[in-house]
Design a protein around this motif. Structure first.
Motif, PDB file in Angstrom:
ATOM      1  N   THR A   1      47.544  41.646  37.316  1.00 24.95           N
ATOM      2  CA  THR A   1      47.200  40.253  37.035  1.00 24.95           C
ATOM      3  C   THR A   1      46.211  39.697  38.067  1.00 24.95           C
ATOM      4  O   THR A   1      46.429  39.844  39.270  1.00 24.95           O
ATOM      5  N   ASP A   2      45.119  39.134  37.536  1.00 20.54           N
ATOM      6  CA  ASP A   2      44.074  38.490  38.331  1.00 20.54           C
ATOM      7  C   ASP A   2      43.150  39.464  39.085  1.00 20.54           C
ATOM      8  O   ASP A   2      42.207  39.044  39.740  1.00 20.54           O
ATOM      9  N   ARG A   3      43.422  40.751  39.008  1.00 23.44           N
ATOM     10  CA  ARG A   3      42.567  41.696  39.751  1.00 23.44           C
ATOM     11  C   ARG A   3      41.189  41.824  39.075  1.00 23.44           C
ATOM     12  O   ARG A   3      41.051  41.636  37.871  1.00 23.44           O
ATOM     13  N   VAL A   4      40.222  42.197  39.878  1.00 21.09           N
ATOM     14  CA  VAL A   4      38.854  42.403  39.382  1.00 21.09           C
ATOM     15  C   VAL A   4      38.472  43.859  39.669  1.00 21.09           C
ATOM     16  O   VAL A   4      38.760  44.376  40.758  1.00 21.09           O
ATOM     17  N   ALA A   5      37.862  44.495  38.681  1.00 24.78           N
ATOM     18  CA  ALA A   5      37.582  45.935  38.811  1.00 24.78           C
ATOM     19  C   ALA A   5      36.131  46.269  38.469  1.00 24.78           C
ATOM     20  O   ALA A   5      35.474  45.564  37.696  1.00 24.78           O
ATOM     21  N   LEU A   6      35.682  47.359  39.044  1.00 22.09           N
ATOM     22  CA  LEU A   6      34.345  47.908  38.777  1.00 22.09           C
ATOM     23  C   LEU A   6      34.531  49.357  38.328  1.00 22.09           C
ATOM     24  O   LEU A   6      35.226  50.128  38.996  1.00 22.09           O
ATOM     25  N   VAL A   7      33.940  49.720  37.191  1.00 23.21           N
ATOM     26  CA  VAL A   7      34.134  51.071  36.643  1.00 23.21           C
ATOM     27  C   VAL A   7      32.782  51.691  36.301  1.00 23.21           C
ATOM     28  O   VAL A   7      32.051  51.155  35.458  1.00 23.21           O
ATOM     29  N   SER A   8      32.440  52.811  36.926  1.00 18.60           N
ATOM     30  CA  SER A   8      31.189  53.487  36.546  1.00 18.60           C
ATOM     31  C   SER A   8      31.450  54.403  35.351  1.00 18.60           C
ATOM     32  O   SER A   8      32.569  54.891  35.162  1.00 18.60           O
TER      33      SER A   8
ATOM     34  N   ALA B   1      31.676  49.159  46.170  1.00 13.19           N
ATOM     35  CA  ALA B   1      32.927  48.429  45.935  1.00 13.19           C
ATOM     36  C   ALA B   1      33.674  48.221  47.256  1.00 13.19           C
ATOM     37  O   ALA B   1      34.179  47.128  47.535  1.00 13.19           O
ATOM     38  N   GLY B   2      33.715  49.269  48.080  1.00 13.14           N
ATOM     39  CA  GLY B   2      34.440  49.201  49.351  1.00 13.14           C
ATOM     40  C   GLY B   2      33.898  48.098  50.248  1.00 13.14           C
ATOM     41  O   GLY B   2      34.655  47.425  50.957  1.00 13.14           O
ATOM     42  N   ARG B   3      32.576  47.898  50.238  1.00 13.33           N
ATOM     43  CA  ARG B   3      31.976  46.843  51.064  1.00 13.33           C
ATOM     44  C   ARG B   3      32.506  45.463  50.661  1.00 13.33           C
ATOM     45  O   ARG B   3      32.788  44.633  51.509  1.00 13.33           O
ATOM     46  N   GLN B   4      32.636  45.258  49.352  1.00 13.96           N
ATOM     47  CA  GLN B   4      33.174  43.963  48.889  1.00 13.96           C
ATOM     48  C   GLN B   4      34.654  43.848  49.218  1.00 13.96           C
ATOM     49  O   GLN B   4      35.137  42.804  49.651  1.00 13.96           O
ATOM     50  N   MET B   5      35.394  44.933  49.012  1.00 15.72           N
ATOM     51  CA  MET B   5      36.830  44.903  49.317  1.00 15.72           C
ATOM     52  C   MET B   5      37.035  44.554  50.794  1.00 15.72           C
ATOM     53  O   MET B   5      37.889  43.741  51.153  1.00 15.72           O
ATOM     54  N   ALA B   6      36.219  45.159  51.646  1.00 19.24           N
ATOM     55  CA  ALA B   6      36.333  44.912  53.089  1.00 19.24           C
ATOM     56  C   ALA B   6      35.997  43.453  53.397  1.00 19.24           C
ATOM     57  O   ALA B   6      36.633  42.803  54.218  1.00 19.24           O
ATOM     58  N   CYS B   7      35.009  42.942  52.686  1.00 18.49           N
ATOM     59  CA  CYS B   7      34.543  41.582  52.897  1.00 18.49           C
ATOM     60  C   CYS B   7      35.643  40.560  52.588  1.00 18.49           C
ATOM     61  O   CYS B   7      35.837  39.600  53.324  1.00 18.49           O
ATOM     62  N   PHE B   8      36.394  40.799  51.513  1.00 18.00           N
ATOM     63  CA  PHE B   8      37.424  39.827  51.115  1.00 18.00           C
ATOM     64  C   PHE B   8      38.747  40.036  51.855  1.00 18.00           C
ATOM     65  O   PHE B   8      39.622  39.177  51.808  1.00 18.00           O
TER      66      PHE B   8
END
Ligand code: NDP
Length: 279
Positions: free
Chosen positions: A23-30, A150-157
């Protein structure tokens, strides 16, 4: 009370299925336009992800993607599937796109690197330079650039995250066939890439795991089967279950890896190959 302290598993805690909710998660899929990537994206939506951004090469999304968008809309859980065009080999573009997603959604929690190619052709002694390099480029560099963006954004938040790389059983079990050396080498590199990234990013609560399927019915395997239908029997005999797999059979493990049900799992490879590796 003493017993409760010694055994934390009987303390109050979320219901087990609630831990799988996204719930509420945001994902990126190649590679989310079709095959395993698309199946993964739909699954994340079914588990409650707010939005799953799929990217792929074609300018326009495939018919099956559009139908899946419709399917997700009808789930009625406010989840949605988005599509954009990007080549996994383009590091700068992936960084930019991931940043845009982060700016818009104010989070990025899940990344599935599913884009991959195989180039049926000659045996390893004849393999042309371009074909070999292309497979390595998409299947190894492309996975890294996707996970990195993706990891850069995860680290950022600062909320942590889960990165799932779709490797292959062929990354650890030898298989024979025309032009598989580039593919198996690339997949093998992904297994080690995930372990290294897991070690480096654990302190940021970013988990990195690989999912290694055996033969699965998709366009990728379909291209081989169209040329050599007899391969279906050969592949089916490679595992104790006596068949090849379906993309939807990866749903459970993808949801688990993406969710809070697997928070102590990182640097691991989950093999789903009908038992091929144990045969
Ligand atoms: P498909 O060929 O069905 O899908 C692969 C997707 O990756 C396609 O949408 C393709 O785009 C996309 N893609 C390819 N190159 C790029 C690129 N440069 N940039 C962005 N997207 C790209 O394959 P599967 O669904 O079967 O495979 C998904 C993953 O699972 C792959 O990594 C594969 O190696 C792995 N895998 C598959 C197995 C199987 O038996 N099917 C077994 C084990 C692992 P386009 O539509 O333009 O071609």
């Amino acid at each position: 009370a003493v017993e409760a302290k010694a055994n934390p598993s009987i303390q109050p805690r979320p219901k087990i299925f609630d831990e799988f909710a996204l719930t509420d998660r945001v994902a990126l899929v190649s590679g989310g336009n079709r095959g395993i990537g698309l199946e993964t994206a739909i699954t994340l939506c079914e588990a409650g992800a707010r939005v799953v951004y799929c990217f792929d090469l074609p300018e326009e999304p495939s018919e099956v993607f559009l139908a899946s968008q419709d399917f997700v809309r009808k789930l009625g859980n406010n989840s949605r599937l988005e599509y954009f065009r990007a080549d996994v080999r383009d590091q700068q573009l992936l960084w930019k796109k991931a940043e845009e997603i982060g700016d818009k959604e104010q989070r990025l929690d899940i990344c599935v690197a599913a884009a991959g190619i195989v180039r049926p052709g000659t045996g390893c002694l004849e393999s042309p330079e371009e074909a070999f390099k292309e497979v390595i480029d998409v299947n190894t560099n492309g996975v890294f650039f996707t996970a990195q963006a993706a990891g850069r954004q995860m680290a950022c938040f600062g909320r942590g995250g889960s990165i799932i790389m779709i490797a292959s059983a062929a990354g650890s079990v030898a298989v024979k066939g025309p032009e598989v050396t580039s593919y198996t080498s690339a997949k093998s590199a992904v297994l080690q890439m995930a372990r290294s990234m897991a070690c480096e990013l654990g302190c940021k609560k970013i988990r990195v795991n690989t999912l290694s399927p055996g033969y699965i019915h998709t366009q990728m395997t379909g291209a081989f089967l169209d040329m050599h239908p007899e391969l279906l029997d050969e592949w089916s005999r490679l595992n104790p279950l006596g068949r090849i797999g379906r993309p939807d059979e990866l749903r459970g493990v993808v949801t688990w890896l993406a969710s809070d049900a697997s928070t102590f799992c990182t640097g691991s490879d989950i093999i789903m190959d009908g038992g091929h590796h144990a045969w």
